[in-house]
Scaffold this motif. Structure first.
Motif, PDB file in Angstrom:
ATOM      1  N   ASN A 209      -6.469  14.778  -0.617  1.00 25.04           N
ATOM      2  CA  ASN A 209      -7.484  14.031   0.318  1.00 25.04           C
ATOM      3  C   ASN A 209      -7.562  14.750   1.433  1.00 25.04           C
ATOM      4  O   ASN A 209      -6.573  14.788   2.285  1.00 25.04           O
TER       5      ASN A 209
ATOM      6  N   ALA B 100      -2.105   9.515  -4.838  1.00 23.30           N
ATOM      7  CA  ALA B 100      -2.958   8.243  -4.541  1.00 23.30           C
ATOM      8  C   ALA B 100      -4.155   8.466  -5.699  1.00 23.30           C
ATOM      9  O   ALA B 100      -4.761   7.224  -5.839  1.00 23.30           O
ATOM     10  N   TYR B 101      -4.742   9.580  -5.983  1.00 26.10           N
ATOM     11  CA  TYR B 101      -5.674   9.781  -7.023  1.00 26.10           C
ATOM     12  C   TYR B 101      -5.283  10.317  -8.266  1.00 26.10           C
ATOM     13  O   TYR B 101      -5.909  11.002  -9.140  1.00 26.10           O
TER      14      TYR B 101
ATOM     15  N   TYR C 120      -4.231  14.745   3.905  1.00 25.18           N
ATOM     16  CA  TYR C 120      -4.483  13.230   4.168  1.00 25.18           C
ATOM     17  C   TYR C 120      -3.802  13.262   5.695  1.00 25.18           C
ATOM     18  O   TYR C 120      -2.587  13.393   5.771  1.00 25.18           O
TER      19      TYR C 120
ATOM     20  N   SER D 125      -4.796   0.830  -5.145  1.00 24.52           N
ATOM     21  CA  SER D 125      -6.032   0.673  -4.286  1.00 24.52           C
ATOM     22  C   SER D 125      -7.213   1.273  -4.830  1.00 24.52           C
ATOM     23  O   SER D 125      -8.286   0.993  -4.442  1.00 24.52           O
ATOM     24  N   LYS D 126      -6.847   2.459  -5.763  1.00 16.76           N
ATOM     25  CA  LYS D 126      -8.145   3.137  -6.302  1.00 16.76           C
ATOM     26  C   LYS D 126      -8.327   2.543  -7.784  1.00 16.76           C
ATOM     27  O   LYS D 126      -9.337   1.627  -7.840  1.00 16.76           O
TER      28      LYS D 126
ATOM     29  N   ARG E  49      -3.390  -4.723  -1.206  1.00 20.18           N
ATOM     30  CA  ARG E  49      -2.411  -3.579  -0.401  1.00 20.18           C
ATOM     31  C   ARG E  49      -1.111  -3.551  -1.376  1.00 20.18           C
ATOM     32  O   ARG E  49      -0.011  -4.261  -1.208  1.00 20.18           O
ATOM     33  N   LEU E  50      -1.090  -2.836  -2.364  1.00 23.29           N
ATOM     34  CA  LEU E  50       0.007  -2.428  -3.204  1.00 23.29           C
ATOM     35  C   LEU E  50       0.148  -1.051  -3.463  1.00 23.29           C
ATOM     36  O   LEU E  50      -0.878  -0.432  -3.978  1.00 23.29           O
TER      37      LEU E  50
ATOM     38  N   ASP F 195       1.951  13.050  -3.003  1.00 24.39           N
ATOM     39  CA  ASP F 195       0.966  11.691  -2.836  1.00 24.39           C
ATOM     40  C   ASP F 195       0.126  11.878  -3.839  1.00 24.39           C
ATOM     41  O   ASP F 195      -0.880  12.679  -3.844  1.00 24.39           O
TER      42      ASP F 195
ATOM     43  N   THR G  56      -0.833   4.437  -6.062  1.00 17.43           N
ATOM     44  CA  THR G  56      -1.170   3.041  -5.262  1.00 17.43           C
ATOM     45  C   THR G  56      -2.245   2.288  -6.357  1.00 17.43           C
ATOM     46  O   THR G  56      -2.782   2.865  -7.365  1.00 17.43           O
TER      47      THR G  56
ATOM     48  N   LEU H  73       4.666   5.480   2.337  1.00 19.99           N
ATOM     49  CA  LEU H  73       5.053   6.925   3.118  1.00 19.99           C
ATOM     50  C   LEU H  73       5.652   6.497   4.449  1.00 19.99           C
ATOM     51  O   LEU H  73       6.501   7.330   4.929  1.00 19.99           O
TER      52      LEU H  73
ATOM     53  N   GLY I 100       0.862  -1.163  -0.007  1.00 15.43           N
ATOM     54  CA  GLY I 100       0.016  -0.066   0.110  1.00 15.43           C
ATOM     55  C   GLY I 100       0.834   1.237  -0.082  1.00 15.43           C
ATOM     56  O   GLY I 100       1.928   1.305   0.499  1.00 15.43           O
ATOM     57  N   SER I 101       0.262   2.282  -0.537  1.00 16.93           N
ATOM     58  CA  SER I 101       1.151   3.462  -0.458  1.00 16.93           C
ATOM     59  C   SER I 101       1.360   3.950   1.071  1.00 16.93           C
ATOM     60  O   SER I 101       2.443   4.645   1.168  1.00 16.93           O
ATOM     61  N   ASN I 102       0.429   3.476   1.831  1.00 17.85           N
ATOM     62  CA  ASN I 102       0.933   3.676   3.151  1.00 17.85           C
ATOM     63  C   ASN I 102       2.140   3.454   3.632  1.00 17.85           C
ATOM     64  O   ASN I 102       2.878   4.042   4.622  1.00 17.85           O
TER      65      ASN I 102
ATOM     66  N   CYS J 217      -0.207  16.531  -1.105  1.00 19.00           N
ATOM     67  CA  CYS J 217      -1.129  15.590  -1.589  1.00 19.00           C
ATOM     68  C   CYS J 217      -1.748  16.154  -2.746  1.00 19.00           C
ATOM     69  O   CYS J 217      -2.646  17.257  -2.749  1.00 19.00           O
TER      70      CYS J 217
HETATM   71  N1  PMP Z   1      -2.424   8.436   0.308  1.00 15.49           N
HETATM   72  C1  PMP Z   1      -3.726   9.180   0.055  1.00 15.49           C
HETATM   73  C2  PMP Z   1      -3.789  10.373  -0.125  1.00 15.49           C
HETATM   74  C3  PMP Z   1      -4.984   8.259   0.431  1.00 15.49           C
HETATM   75  O1  PMP Z   1      -6.079   8.736   0.394  1.00 15.49           O
HETATM   76  C4  PMP Z   1      -4.727   6.937   0.858  1.00 15.49           C
HETATM   77  C5  PMP Z   1      -6.250   6.066   0.971  1.00 15.49           C
HETATM   78  N2  PMP Z   1      -7.014   6.494   1.659  1.00 15.49           N
HETATM   79  C6  PMP Z   1      -3.373   6.208   0.680  1.00 15.49           C
HETATM   80  C7  PMP Z   1      -2.468   7.124   0.610  1.00 15.49           C
HETATM   81  C8  PMP Z   1      -3.245   5.067   1.211  1.00 15.49           C
HETATM   82  O2  PMP Z   1      -3.584   4.118   0.332  1.00 15.49           O
HETATM   83  P1  PMP Z   1      -3.032   2.792   0.286  1.00 15.49           P
HETATM   84  O3  PMP Z   1      -2.209   2.430   1.394  1.00 15.49           O
HETATM   85  O4  PMP Z   1      -4.301   1.821   0.108  1.00 15.49           O
HETATM   86  O5  PMP Z   1      -2.189   2.460  -1.249  1.00 15.49           O
END
Ligand code: PMP
Length: 359
Positions: A160, A187-188, A111, A213-214, A222-223, A185, A211, A90, A85-87, A156
């Motif tokens: 977010n 993610a979107y 975020y 995830s979206k 989780r990648l 970041d 990510t 980070l 996951g991108s978390n 970001c």
């Molecule tokens: N960065 C931002 C801005 C996000 O909104 C999210 C998910 N809510 C993430 C990172 C983390 O996403 P993930 O760990 O699922 O890749």
């Protein structure tokens, strides 16, 4: 022995991550894709998994995954770092370049995990304020960065929870000013019409985080990854746990990229739905919807936002409640779902608004 061990002093005021996981028919609170991954992808992934030597550790360098991503993004493989996951990306950035005696800058509202993970890693957090339209003012950013000289600057974009997309000039100014690393970041990022991805090179102190995830419909797996100068990637690899990225995750990351055209189409559909949703929201009395470059829309209601959120849950619709966040009073964030889910949300919102007594 009596008593329980307390967490580290600097962690005692921390709160965990809050996003309700409630089982309701319409879940539009965590910005996932409303669509499952393509069934051919799932079949090919399961076949690859059945053939994988599960008694062996995964490839520690995730070579095939990084090479596939590098080819898709048009960057050399040395610029790719992947994690759970991108978390986790980070967190690894903060473990590597943050920590005691170092500072990270964030621009609120943004975020929450940027400052949350920073604090967990003992990194001091300095906060810059966004302007009334939630963009980052380059002049104010410059002043903040010159005053605090942070090791890491988090930007970001799309932001977010506001959906704001930063102009490229702002990213460039911040990269120019900082003597640390700028982490954008994204993610979107696929839902926006601008990205900092092309600004990443071997020398600029810029990292772009993305990510699966979206857009890629793989939140469960989780990648995430970042594109960064090779010297940054080398340092991250020293800090992250060995074999952290499991075989099913690595395989999924490679195979998913074969469905790029299908994913682009989905992005198109979700962006269209986002604009439809925003137009419909704007037409509702007592609601202001913000422009968004992401797969969600932030709305401010001219009523008690939290009471409205509860009434939506009662109607089987879960959105994210930001109404009690500093700077986001009476704001709710709704993820763009399928057209049916979006219609269900709009209908529930209209009905719920009629119930909320005027402030
Ligand atoms: N960065 C931002 C801005 C996000 O909104 C999210 C998910 N809510 C993430 C990172 C983390 O996403 P993930 O760990 O699922 O890749």
């Amino acid at each position: 022995m009596t008593g329980r061990l307390s967490p580290r002093d600097d962690l005692q005021a921390l709160e965990g991550y809050h996003s309700a996981q409630i089982d309701v028919p319409v879940r539009l609170n965590t910005n996932e894709s409303p669509y499952p991954p393509p069934s051919e992808f799932v079949e090919s992934w399961l076949r690859a998994l059945a053939a994988a030597p599960l008694n062996r550790y995964p490839d520690r360098d995730a070579r095939e995954l990084r090479a596939s991503l590098a080819a898709q993004l048009g960057h050399p493989v040395e610029r790719l770092f992947c994690a759970n996951g991108s978390n986790e990306v980070l967190q690894t950035l903060l473990l590597t370049f943050g920590g005691a005696g170092r500072t990270a800058a964030v621009f609120e509202p943004t975020y929450a995990l940027h400052s949350h993970i920073a604090r967990i890693t003992g990194t001091r957090v300095v906060v810059g304020e966004r302007t009334a339209d939630f963009t980052v003012d380059p002049g104010a950013a410059r002043a903040l960065l010159e005053e605090h000289r942070p090791a890491l600057v988090f930007l970001c974009s799309p932001n977010n929870p506001t959906g704001t997309v930063e102009p490229s000039a702002t990213v460039e100014t911040i990269v120019d000013v900082t003597d640390g690393l700028v982490v954008v970041d994204e993610a979107y990022g696929e839902f926006a019409d601008r990205s900092a991805m092309d600004l990443v090179g071997d020398d600029a102190p810029l990292v772009v985080v993305r990510t699966y995830s979206k857009v890629w419909s793989m939140a469960a797996l989780r990648l995430g990854f970042c594109v960064a100068p090779p010297w940054v990637v080398e340092e991250l690899e020293k800090v992250v746990l060995p074999y952290h990225l499991a075989v099913p995750t690595q395989l999924a990351g490679v195979l998913a990229l074969r469905y790029g055209a299908e994913m682009d189409e989905r992005v198109g559909v979700l962006v269209e739905e986002r604009e439809r949703l925003r137009a419909q929201l704007d037409a509702v009395d007592g609601v202001t919807a913000l422009p968004s470059g992401a797969n969600f829309v932030l709305l401010r209601v001219h009523d008690d936002g939290h009471a409205l959120w509860e009434r939506l849950v009662e109607r089987g619709v879960l959105v994210r409640d930001f109404s009690r966040w500093p700077r986001l009073q009476d704001c709710l964030r709704v993820t763009v779902g399928t057209p049916e889910e979006n219609d269900a949300f709009l209908a529930a919102l209209r009905a719920a608004l009629q119930e909320v007594p005027a402030a």
